[in-house]
Design a protein around this motif. Structure first.
Motif, mmCIF file in Angstrom:
data_model
loop_
_atom_site.group_PDB
_atom_site.id
_atom_site.type_symbol
_atom_site.label_atom_id
_atom_site.label_comp_id
_atom_site.label_asym_id
_atom_site.label_seq_id
_atom_site.Cartn_x
_atom_site.Cartn_y
_atom_site.Cartn_z
ATOM 1 N N ALA A 71 -30.406 -10.751 42.186
ATOM 2 C CA ALA A 71 -31.216 -11.649 43.012
ATOM 3 C C ALA A 71 -30.418 -12.156 44.212
ATOM 4 O O ALA A 71 -30.931 -12.218 45.340
ATOM 5 N N LYS A 72 -29.156 -12.494 43.968
ATOM 6 C CA LYS A 72 -28.309 -12.980 45.072
ATOM 7 C C LYS A 72 -27.918 -11.840 46.013
ATOM 8 O O LYS A 72 -27.771 -12.056 47.228
ATOM 9 N N GLU A 73 -27.750 -10.645 45.479
ATOM 10 C CA GLU A 73 -27.446 -9.521 46.362
ATOM 11 C C GLU A 73 -28.638 -9.209 47.266
ATOM 12 O O GLU A 73 -28.460 -8.873 48.439
ATOM 13 N N ARG A 74 -29.841 -9.328 46.742
ATOM 14 C CA ARG A 74 -31.028 -9.067 47.556
ATOM 15 C C ARG A 74 -31.238 -10.152 48.610
ATOM 16 O O ARG A 74 -31.652 -9.872 49.735
ATOM 17 N N ASP A 75 -30.985 -11.386 48.233
ATOM 18 C CA ASP A 75 -31.225 -12.515 49.133
ATOM 19 C C ASP A 75 -30.146 -13.559 48.893
ATOM 20 O O ASP A 75 -30.297 -14.431 48.037
ATOM 21 N N PRO A 76 -29.021 -13.493 49.624
ATOM 22 C CA PRO A 76 -27.911 -14.429 49.385
ATOM 23 C C PRO A 76 -28.309 -15.892 49.543
ATOM 24 O O PRO A 76 -27.668 -16.770 48.954
ATOM 25 N N GLY A 77 -29.373 -16.164 50.298
ATOM 26 C CA GLY A 77 -29.788 -17.544 50.493
ATOM 27 C C GLY A 77 -30.679 -18.083 49.407
ATOM 28 O O GLY A 77 -31.005 -19.283 49.406
ATOM 29 N N ARG A 78 -31.080 -17.257 48.478
ATOM 30 C CA ARG A 78 -31.960 -17.692 47.403
ATOM 31 C C ARG A 78 -31.201 -18.611 46.450
ATOM 32 O O ARG A 78 -30.090 -18.318 46.031
ATOM 33 N N ASP A 79 -31.824 -19.741 46.106
ATOM 34 C CA ASP A 79 -31.223 -20.713 45.187
ATOM 35 C C ASP A 79 -31.555 -20.284 43.757
ATOM 36 O O ASP A 79 -32.716 -20.358 43.326
ATOM 37 N N VAL A 80 -30.545 -19.834 43.016
ATOM 38 C CA VAL A 80 -30.740 -19.278 41.679
ATOM 39 C C VAL A 80 -30.059 -20.171 40.654
ATOM 40 O O VAL A 80 -28.889 -20.540 40.808
ATOM 41 N N VAL A 81 -30.787 -20.504 39.604
ATOM 42 C CA VAL A 81 -30.269 -21.298 38.487
ATOM 43 C C VAL A 81 -30.430 -20.486 37.203
ATOM 44 O O VAL A 81 -31.448 -19.810 37.019
ATOM 45 N N LEU A 82 -29.434 -20.555 36.335
ATOM 46 C CA LEU A 82 -29.490 -19.874 35.036
ATOM 47 C C LEU A 82 -29.229 -20.879 33.919
ATOM 48 O O LEU A 82 -28.253 -21.637 33.980
ATOM 49 N N LEU A 83 -30.095 -20.882 32.920
ATOM 50 C CA LEU A 83 -29.934 -21.731 31.743
ATOM 51 C C LEU A 83 -29.571 -20.882 30.536
ATOM 52 O O LEU A 83 -30.225 -19.878 30.256
ATOM 53 N N GLU A 84 -28.532 -21.300 29.821
ATOM 54 C CA GLU A 84 -28.129 -20.635 28.586
ATOM 55 C C GLU A 84 -28.126 -21.657 27.451
ATOM 56 O O GLU A 84 -27.546 -22.740 27.588
ATOM 57 N N ALA A 85 -28.761 -21.309 26.324
ATOM 58 C CA ALA A 85 -28.894 -22.263 25.218
ATOM 59 C C ALA A 85 -27.560 -22.578 24.558
ATOM 60 O O ALA A 85 -27.351 -23.702 24.097
ATOM 61 N N GLN A 86 -26.662 -21.601 24.501
ATOM 62 C CA GLN A 86 -25.344 -21.851 23.907
ATOM 63 C C GLN A 86 -24.255 -21.546 24.932
ATOM 64 O O GLN A 86 -24.060 -22.322 25.844
ATOM 65 N N ARG A 87 -23.576 -20.397 24.785
ATOM 66 C CA ARG A 87 -22.542 -20.041 25.759
ATOM 67 C C ARG A 87 -22.823 -18.648 26.299
ATOM 68 O O ARG A 87 -23.460 -17.821 25.641
ATOM 69 N N ILE A 88 -22.325 -18.384 27.487
ATOM 70 C CA ILE A 88 -22.533 -17.090 28.124
ATOM 71 C C ILE A 88 -22.020 -15.980 27.203
ATOM 72 O O ILE A 88 -20.878 -16.003 26.752
ATOM 73 N N GLY A 89 -22.895 -15.007 26.930
ATOM 74 C CA GLY A 89 -22.492 -13.826 26.176
ATOM 75 C C GLY A 89 -22.184 -14.056 24.722
ATOM 76 O O GLY A 89 -21.585 -13.195 24.075
ATOM 77 N N TRP A 90 -22.623 -15.161 24.127
ATOM 78 C CA TRP A 90 -22.227 -15.467 22.749
ATOM 79 C C TRP A 90 -22.985 -14.624 21.726
ATOM 80 O O TRP A 90 -22.510 -14.425 20.606
ATOM 81 N N ALA A 91 -24.166 -14.102 22.094
ATOM 82 C CA ALA A 91 -25.019 -13.387 21.133
ATOM 83 C C ALA A 91 -24.813 -11.882 21.293
ATOM 84 O O ALA A 91 -23.696 -11.409 21.374
ATOM 85 N N ALA A 92 -25.896 -11.114 21.324
ATOM 86 C CA ALA A 92 -25.779 -9.651 21.315
ATOM 87 C C ALA A 92 -24.911 -9.128 22.455
ATOM 88 O O ALA A 92 -24.202 -8.132 22.292
ATOM 89 N N SER A 93 -24.947 -9.788 23.609
ATOM 90 C CA SER A 93 -24.176 -9.305 24.747
ATOM 91 C C SER A 93 -22.675 -9.385 24.517
ATOM 92 O O SER A 93 -21.922 -8.626 25.131
ATOM 93 N N GLY A 94 -22.228 -10.275 23.653
ATOM 94 C CA GLY A 94 -20.794 -10.424 23.437
ATOM 95 C C GLY A 94 -20.281 -9.837 22.152
ATOM 96 O O GLY A 94 -19.069 -9.911 21.887
ATOM 97 N N ARG A 95 -21.136 -9.231 21.335
ATOM 98 C CA ARG A 95 -20.649 -8.755 20.040
ATOM 99 C C ARG A 95 -21.113 -7.343 19.706
ATOM 100 O O ARG A 95 -21.022 -6.906 18.570
ATOM 101 N N ASN A 96 -21.592 -6.593 20.694
ATOM 102 C CA ASN A 96 -22.041 -5.221 20.458
ATOM 103 C C ASN A 96 -20.869 -4.243 20.535
ATOM 104 O O ASN A 96 -19.725 -4.636 20.722
#
Length: 482
Positions: A71-96
């Protein structure tokens, strides 16, 4: 139907003694190996106020992080927010297992079964996606332990040799290896033949990939809040409002990237189920042990059974060679809920240990430092699906079924196209427009998965021949056949 026979791995379970398994697993940590790392970044603060954004992303795994970055690469001026319930990569993304594949549809045969008219194009898009993923890693100097040495598929039963030979004949990038050549690469008495796909898969350190994606997102201006579980999605004064325990985000567009976890859109609840996968990591091998097993190239490994194993080498922070070994059991628990207590399964750990020790007898003294598991999101067609809501201002993507290391980047790209409101090649794909069949409510879902698992085991013990039940499920588009 021919009489059923024991598989190679059935025999390993009987032959390896309980004492040997106890020794191999003694003291193993149940923290995922990849997350048990001093380089794990400190968590960001939680959202504790109300804020505005152009784009809100819910979920801090690969899907959400790739959405934010692109999203930022397409439009660097776009205001992007990300919410994570625990920690970044703590679930499937961090243990596969860290297998990053080109396929978007869980293999060519599965794609042909579900999307025959566009399967060839999806293959092209999958290889393009993998190339772009690798380019992104290199362009931003991401430290993710990238290995570009392919994957070796092995036959552990006689009838599978022909499958490998056929695959190599149909794909120029795949080399067929006889038993001697296969064992010269990775030495196991179980391996009767192999096919080495040199370009369709790369390996990464999965947790580092999540951490580095988050780093790049922050450098591009994405605001990331951890320990901030999204609790509801509503419309408020023309904006979309996502509330958390202590705050809220008002956004023009929302991308939902929660995968195995419940969607904020209730209509998706029956389209995925959480299935639990497990893995072991060895302690560092001695130079003599590594020489005994071969594995000079850092190539991934997988067998061809319905209940398949995956394995891969990795080099730890101290330069030691280790082997990850996982798969086989894929467990669904009644009710379809994600629970941390399911992440540990001693019975499966013991099976995996027996299979490893039986497959690699020269490593009989190797012990496991880590034994862990966790949920992956599974849908009935075995590859991702998409949806929109709130007049196209909300996009949803889930159902990767073990393909998320690579295919999430493509899924993120599709979500951004959907949110743009423009007609693109990706938004017009049948893959994007069609939905998989939903799973039935309980107790039918639990009974169905149990029956499916039983029949897949029977097929493994019957030279891969599929029963009438499995053929019926294939015809309905719910055949777990990839």
């Amino acid at each position: 139907m021919a009489p059923q026979t024991d598989t190679t791995f059935d025999r390993h379970e009987r032959r390896i003694s309980p004492a040997a398994i106890d020794h191999a697993l003694a003291g193993a940590s149940h923290t995922p190996y990849w997350l048990d790392n001093d380089r794990r970044p400190a968590a960001a603060g939680a959202l504790n106020t109300e804020i505005q954004a152009d784009l809100l992303i819910v979920g801090g795994g690969y899907t959400g992080l790739w959405t934010a970055l692109q999203a930022k690469e397409r439009d660097p001026g776009r205001d992007v927010v990300l919410l994570e319930a625990q920690r970044i990569g703590w679930a499937a993304s961090g243990r596969n297992g860290g297998f990053c594949e080109a396929s978007l549809v869980h293999g060519e045969s599965n794609g042909q079964a579900h999307l025959p008219t566009e399967n060839a194009r999806l293959t092209e898009l999958g290889f393009a996606n993998l190339a772009e993923l690798i380019d992104t890693i290199k362009r931003y100097s991401m430290d993710v332990d990238l290995v570009e040495q392919g994957v070796l598929s092995v036959a552990t039963e006689a009838h599978q040799v022909a499958w490998l030979r056929e695959e190599a004949q149909e794909h120029a990038q795949v080399d067929f290896l006889d038993a001697a050549a296969t064992r010269a690469m990775i030495d196991s008495p179980d391996f009767l033949a192999g096919s080495w796909d040199r370009t369709g898969t790369v390996l990464v350190h999965p947790a580092k990939l999540a951490w580095e994606l988050a780093r790049v997102c922050r450098e591009l201006g994405v605001r990331i809040f951890e320990h901030s579980r999204a609790e509801d999605l509503t419309e408020s004064s023309g904006r979309l409002r996502v509330g958390t325990a202590a705050g809220a985000v008002y956004a023009a567009r929302v991308a939902l990237a929660t995968n195995a976890f419940p969607s904020l859109l209730a209509r998706h609840r029956l389209h995925t189920i959480p299935v639990y996968d497990y893995a072991l990591m060895t302690e560092p091998l001695t130079p003599q042990q590594r020489e005994a097993v071969g594995w000079e190239k850092l190539t991934g490994l997988a067998d061809l059974n319905n209940r398949f194993h995956y394995a891969r080498p990795t080099v730890d922070e101290q330069g030691n060679f280790r082997i990850l070994y996982g798969g086989y059991d894929a467990l669904y628990h009644f009710g379809g809920r994600v629970r941390s207590r399911y992440d540990t399964n001693p019975a499966t750990f013991r099976k995996l240990a027996a299979h490893f020790l039986g497959s690699f007898p020269q490593l009989s003294e190797v012990r496991f430092s880590h034994a862990w598991g966790g949920a992956i999101d599974t849908c009935s067609r075995f590859f991702a699906f998409f949806d929109t809501a709130y007049d196209g201002r909300v996009a949803y993507c889930a159902g990767f079924t073990g393909l998320g290391v690579g295919a999430t980047r493509f899924g993120a790209k599709v979500m951004l196209d959907l949110l743009s409101g423009e007609r693109t090649e990706l938004t017009q794909l049948q893959m994007v427009r069609d939905k998989p069949l939903p799973f039935p409510p309980e107790p039918a879902a639990w009974l169905g998965v149990k029956l499916m698992t039983h029949e897949l085991i029977r097929a493994d013990r019957n030279q891969g021949r599929r029963s009438a039940f499995l053929k019926a499920m294939d015809a309905l588009g719910m055949g777990f056949d990839s």
